[in-house]
Each structure stands twice: as structure tokens, then as C-alpha cells.
Design a protein around this motif. Structure first.
Motif, PDB file in Angstrom:
ATOM      1  N   LEU A  22       0.797  -1.292   0.212  1.00 49.05           N
ATOM      2  CA  LEU A  22      -0.093  -0.056  -0.277  1.00 49.05           C
ATOM      3  C   LEU A  22       0.801   1.323   0.058  1.00 49.05           C
ATOM      4  N   GLU A  23       1.809   1.284   0.397  1.00 48.27           N
ATOM      5  CA  GLU A  23       2.950   2.215   0.218  1.00 48.27           C
ATOM      6  C   GLU A  23       3.102   2.680  -1.060  1.00 48.27           C
ATOM      7  N   ARG A  26       1.565   6.063  -2.314  1.00 50.05           N
ATOM      8  CA  ARG A  26       1.789   7.524  -2.115  1.00 50.05           C
ATOM      9  C   ARG A  26       2.446   8.034  -3.805  1.00 50.05           C
ATOM     10  N   PRO A  46      -3.164  10.023   0.131  1.00 48.88           N
ATOM     11  CA  PRO A  46      -2.622   8.818   0.120  1.00 48.88           C
ATOM     12  C   PRO A  46      -3.155   7.999   1.501  1.00 48.88           C
ATOM     13  N   GLU A  47      -2.850   8.879   2.390  1.00 47.04           N
ATOM     14  CA  GLU A  47      -3.029   8.268   3.810  1.00 47.04           C
ATOM     15  C   GLU A  47      -4.522   7.569   4.122  1.00 47.04           C
ATOM     16  N   TYR A  49      -6.404   6.225   1.620  1.00 48.03           N
ATOM     17  CA  TYR A  49      -6.266   4.990   0.853  1.00 48.03           C
ATOM     18  C   TYR A  49      -5.709   3.905   1.630  1.00 48.03           C
ATOM     19  N   ILE A  50      -4.697   4.272   2.134  1.00 42.71           N
ATOM     20  CA  ILE A  50      -3.715   3.305   2.744  1.00 42.71           C
ATOM     21  C   ILE A  50      -4.518   2.841   3.948  1.00 42.71           C
ATOM     22  N   SER A  54      -5.842  -1.128   3.918  1.00 43.72           N
ATOM     23  CA  SER A  54      -5.139  -1.842   5.333  1.00 43.72           C
ATOM     24  C   SER A  54      -6.198  -2.473   5.930  1.00 43.72           C
TER      25      SER A  54
END
Length: 140
Positions: A22-23, A26, A46-47, A49-50, A54
Motif C-alpha cells: 500500500l505504500e 503514495r 494517500p493516507e 486510501y492506505i 489496510s
């Protein structure tokens, strides 16, 4: 960026979700990206969606998103997809049941400079809940 660049960014987004890396989101989601249909409590960029994926991968570790149809123009990519997985962890307060799920969804993403900046979409949330055995009402 071209239509092909946007399609490649959409594909990289899907690869990151399917692989669990998932990183990588970004790289293809702008820091200020807006999800017009966010999950409850989902952050921007991005945070968001991460965090979302997760949680999904924790509940459905073998989660896979298969793109069934894709249409693109100069700044948008629209997909119809099927999400599958096995409910093995907590999902919205429901402990893993071992049930397989398969739901459909649609998404439209707007891209700038090879990154997702806006997203509109809908997934069959009720379908997930029914398939994992939740007692839900279809009435509002």
C-alpha cells in the motif's frame, strides 16, 4: 499527462491494493486527493486510501480487485470492477467467518500529473455484509 499515463496510474493503484504494498499508493495518489465517496473517517490523500485498504486487507487478506471494464478520456479513468476475498478478520465489528465474498463496484478517478486527485465511486457494501452473514435490512 496523457490518457495512457492516467490508465497506467490507475493500474498501479490496483496493483498496490492487490499486492498489499500500500505504500506504493503514495506514488499515484496526490497528497490532497479528495474521495467524494469516502469510507467513514477516511482521510484525504494517500493516507486515506492506505488506511482504508489496510482495514480491508486485514478483514479479507486475499482481497483481489479485478477490473471488468475500463473507459478513459484525457483526465479521467472509469472502471467497473469485481472485488473478491475471504472474510478472515474483523469487518465492521463482525469477526472472520471464512465466507468468500464477491461484489461489484464502479469508480471514476480524475488524474493530474499521473496522480489521482479526485475519486467518485460506489461498492456493494450491503452485498459484503449479507455475504458474511450480517443481519441487515435493505430498508432505510
Amino acid at each position: 499527462m496523457s490518457k495512457q499515463d492516467n490508465i497506467q496510474a490507475q493500474k498501479k493503484f490496483g496493483e498496490a491494493v492487490n499486492s498489499g504494498n500500500l505504500e506504493e499508493l503514495r506514488k499515484v495518489v496526490a497528497p490532497n486527493a479528495v474521495d467524494h465517496d469516502p469510507a467513514p473517517g477516511q482521510a484525504y490523500g494517500p493516507e486515506g486510501y492506505i488506511g482504508l485498504f489496510s482495514k480491508m486487507r486485514s478483514a479479507f487478506p486475499d482481497m483481489n480487485i479485478q477490473v471488468d471494464q475500463m473507459v478513459a478520456d484525457e483526465d479521467k479513468v472509469a472502471i467497473a470492477y469485481t472485488l473478491t476475498g475471504t472474510h478472515q478478520g474483523d469487518y465492521k465489528g463482525i469477526a472472520g467467518t471464512g465466507q468468500m465474498i464477491s461484489i461489484r463496484g464502479v469508480q471514476i478517478g480524475r488524474f493530474e500529473n499521473g496522480q489521482l486527485v479526485e475519486r467518485w465511486g460506489s461498492s456493494d457494501e450491503l452485498g459484503i455484509m449479507k455475504q458474511i452473514g450480517a443481519h441487515v435490512s435493505e430498508r432505510g
